[in-house]
Design a protein around this motif. Structure first.
Motif, PDB file in Angstrom:
ATOM      1  N   HIS A 156      17.821  11.372  25.242  1.00 54.20           N
ATOM      2  CA  HIS A 156      16.531  11.300  24.558  1.00 54.20           C
ATOM      3  C   HIS A 156      15.706  12.570  24.733  1.00 54.20           C
ATOM      4  O   HIS A 156      14.729  12.773  24.015  1.00 54.20           O
ATOM      5  N   GLU A 157      16.102  13.436  25.656  1.00 50.57           N
ATOM      6  CA  GLU A 157      15.498  14.760  25.769  1.00 50.57           C
ATOM      7  C   GLU A 157      16.305  15.802  24.983  1.00 50.57           C
ATOM      8  O   GLU A 157      15.739  16.742  24.424  1.00 50.57           O
ATOM      9  N   ILE A 158      17.625  15.605  24.946  1.00 44.98           N
ATOM     10  CA  ILE A 158      18.510  16.575  24.308  1.00 44.98           C
ATOM     11  C   ILE A 158      18.426  16.522  22.784  1.00 44.98           C
ATOM     12  O   ILE A 158      18.278  17.560  22.115  1.00 44.98           O
ATOM     13  N   MET A 159      18.532  15.345  22.205  1.00 46.97           N
ATOM     14  CA  MET A 159      18.641  15.238  20.751  1.00 46.97           C
ATOM     15  C   MET A 159      17.446  15.807  20.000  1.00 46.97           C
ATOM     16  O   MET A 159      17.634  16.506  18.988  1.00 46.97           O
ATOM     17  N   PRO A 160      16.192  15.580  20.431  1.00 49.98           N
ATOM     18  CA  PRO A 160      15.074  16.191  19.694  1.00 49.98           C
ATOM     19  C   PRO A 160      15.114  17.714  19.704  1.00 49.98           C
ATOM     20  O   PRO A 160      14.572  18.356  18.797  1.00 49.98           O
ATOM     21  N   GLN A 161      15.761  18.307  20.729  1.00 49.05           N
ATOM     22  CA  GLN A 161      15.890  19.767  20.765  1.00 49.05           C
ATOM     23  C   GLN A 161      16.982  20.256  19.810  1.00 49.05           C
ATOM     24  O   GLN A 161      16.973  21.420  19.401  1.00 49.05           O
ATOM     25  N   ILE A 162      17.927  19.377  19.480  1.00 51.82           N
ATOM     26  CA  ILE A 162      18.943  19.725  18.483  1.00 51.82           C
ATOM     27  C   ILE A 162      18.358  19.533  17.092  1.00 51.82           C
ATOM     28  O   ILE A 162      18.308  20.452  16.283  1.00 51.82           O
TER      29      ILE A 162
ATOM     30  N   LEU B 180      30.206  23.510  23.788  1.00 55.51           N
ATOM     31  CA  LEU B 180      30.330  23.583  25.247  1.00 55.51           C
ATOM     32  C   LEU B 180      29.390  24.645  25.795  1.00 55.51           C
ATOM     33  O   LEU B 180      29.561  25.839  25.532  1.00 55.51           O
ATOM     34  N   PHE B 181      28.386  24.201  26.566  1.00 57.52           N
ATOM     35  CA  PHE B 181      27.367  25.100  27.082  1.00 57.52           C
ATOM     36  C   PHE B 181      27.444  25.196  28.610  1.00 57.52           C
ATOM     37  O   PHE B 181      27.475  24.173  29.298  1.00 57.52           O
TER      38      PHE B 181
ATOM     39  N   GLU C 111      17.972  26.611  27.256  1.00 55.42           N
ATOM     40  CA  GLU C 111      18.616  25.405  26.728  1.00 55.42           C
ATOM     41  C   GLU C 111      18.142  25.095  25.319  1.00 55.42           C
ATOM     42  O   GLU C 111      18.942  24.722  24.445  1.00 55.42           O
ATOM     43  N   THR C 112      16.835  25.257  25.054  1.00 56.01           N
ATOM     44  CA  THR C 112      16.323  24.957  23.721  1.00 56.01           C
ATOM     45  C   THR C 112      16.963  25.850  22.670  1.00 56.01           C
ATOM     46  O   THR C 112      17.252  25.393  21.555  1.00 56.01           O
ATOM     47  N   GLU C 113      17.213  27.115  22.997  1.00 54.76           N
ATOM     48  CA  GLU C 113      17.856  28.035  22.054  1.00 54.76           C
ATOM     49  C   GLU C 113      19.306  27.644  21.813  1.00 54.76           C
ATOM     50  O   GLU C 113      19.808  27.708  20.686  1.00 54.76           O
ATOM     51  N   GLN C 114      19.991  27.235  22.875  1.00 53.84           N
ATOM     52  CA  GLN C 114      21.389  26.840  22.728  1.00 53.84           C
ATOM     53  C   GLN C 114      21.521  25.583  21.886  1.00 53.84           C
ATOM     54  O   GLN C 114      22.416  25.475  21.034  1.00 53.84           O
ATOM     55  N   LEU C 115      20.629  24.626  22.082  1.00 54.67           N
ATOM     56  CA  LEU C 115      20.697  23.383  21.321  1.00 54.67           C
ATOM     57  C   LEU C 115      20.313  23.614  19.867  1.00 54.67           C
ATOM     58  O   LEU C 115      20.854  22.958  18.970  1.00 54.67           O
TER      59      LEU C 115
END
Length: 258
Positions: free
Chosen positions: A79-85, A171-172, A237-241
């Motif tokens: 729930h933190e990762i998906m909004p950044q994608i 893969l990060f 991380e935000t840039e990678q996602l």
């Protein structure tokens, strides 16, 4: 052990994403025109997080991002990762790793380094996606694995185990071991897409390098793309996602052109 849950379980899962929406509206937006008789699902795993995009459209087949958390994490990171994608482009799914450290059980969950576990886990993922497809419109040819740290090791084994089911993997800052690639000689990942960050975590523990990992991926026949080829110096991380979002969308655009 299998268990049966009705739509209420999924409703509760999405309620974590949109706590202000009333239950009746959540149910309506999740199911679209599906009848109540279709709401019964059988989920093979219990500890799962789901992400539904904003303005979910039941008539559109969404790509699915399966997020594999690093050691000491949990499925709740979804729930933190998906909004950044992206808040609108994808469905998201995450599973809790099965192991804990007995001396520190409160510090998250850990993935076993076991091909036997991955074989069983791959089957459970496939069953879960099939069941969720009863209430969510998932594009069956756009199911992507993604992860960081030890989640990359699990994603590697999963893709080599079930190349016909997964479209690829992102893969990060991976934590890989040589055993992750033991199925490479028999692998054929032609047309499978790999987004690879060349920075590694704990690489010295197994005496491998980013160059070696890249070479192993190239030997699979997959379509390898570097994270930094999309945008220079992706350190946050935000840039990678965000790069993950562009990478998946590029695959969709290419598919439409063919």
């Amino acid at each position: 052990m299998d268990y049966t849950q009705r739509l209420k379980w999924i409703e509760n899962g999405f309620n974590a994403d949109s706590p202000k929406l009333p239950p009746s509206l959540l149910k309506e937006r999740m199911t679209g025109n599906r009848g109540a008789s279709e709401a019964l699902i059988n989920l093979p795993l219990k500890h799962i997080s789901l992400f539904r995009p904003e303005h979910y459209e039941p008539g559109y087949a969404y790509p699915l991002v399966i997020w594999l958390h690093p050691d000491s994490g949990s499925e709740q990171a979804l729930h933190e990762i998906m909004p950044q994608i992206s808040t609108r482009n994808y469905l998201g799914l995450s599973f809790r790793a099965p192991a804990i450290k007995p001396q520190a059980p409160s510090k998250g969950y850990y993935w076993p380094d076991s091909h036997l576990f991955v074989k069983q886990f791959a089957e459970q993922i496939q069953e879960t996606v099939q069941e969720l497809s009863k209430v969510l419109h998932i594009h069956e040819q756009r199911i992507y694995l993604a992860g960081t740290g030890s989640g990359c090791s699990v994603a590697t084994k999963l893709l080599l185990q079930k190349p016909d089911f997964f479209a690829g993997a992102a893969l990060f800052k991976g934590c890989f071991g040589k055993s992750d690639f033991q199925n490479v000689p028999n692998a054929n990942l032609k047309n499978k897409r790999i987004l690879l960050d060349h920075s590694l975590e704990n690489a010295s523990a197994d005496a491998i390098s980013a160059t070696w990992v890249a070479r192993m991926w190239q030997s699979t026949g997959g379509q390898i793309q570097s994270v930094n080829s999309l945008k220079a110096e992706l350190s946050q991380e935000t840039e990678q996602l965000a790069a993950l979002n562009r990478w998946i969308m590029e695959g969709i655009s290419t598919a439409r052109l063919v």
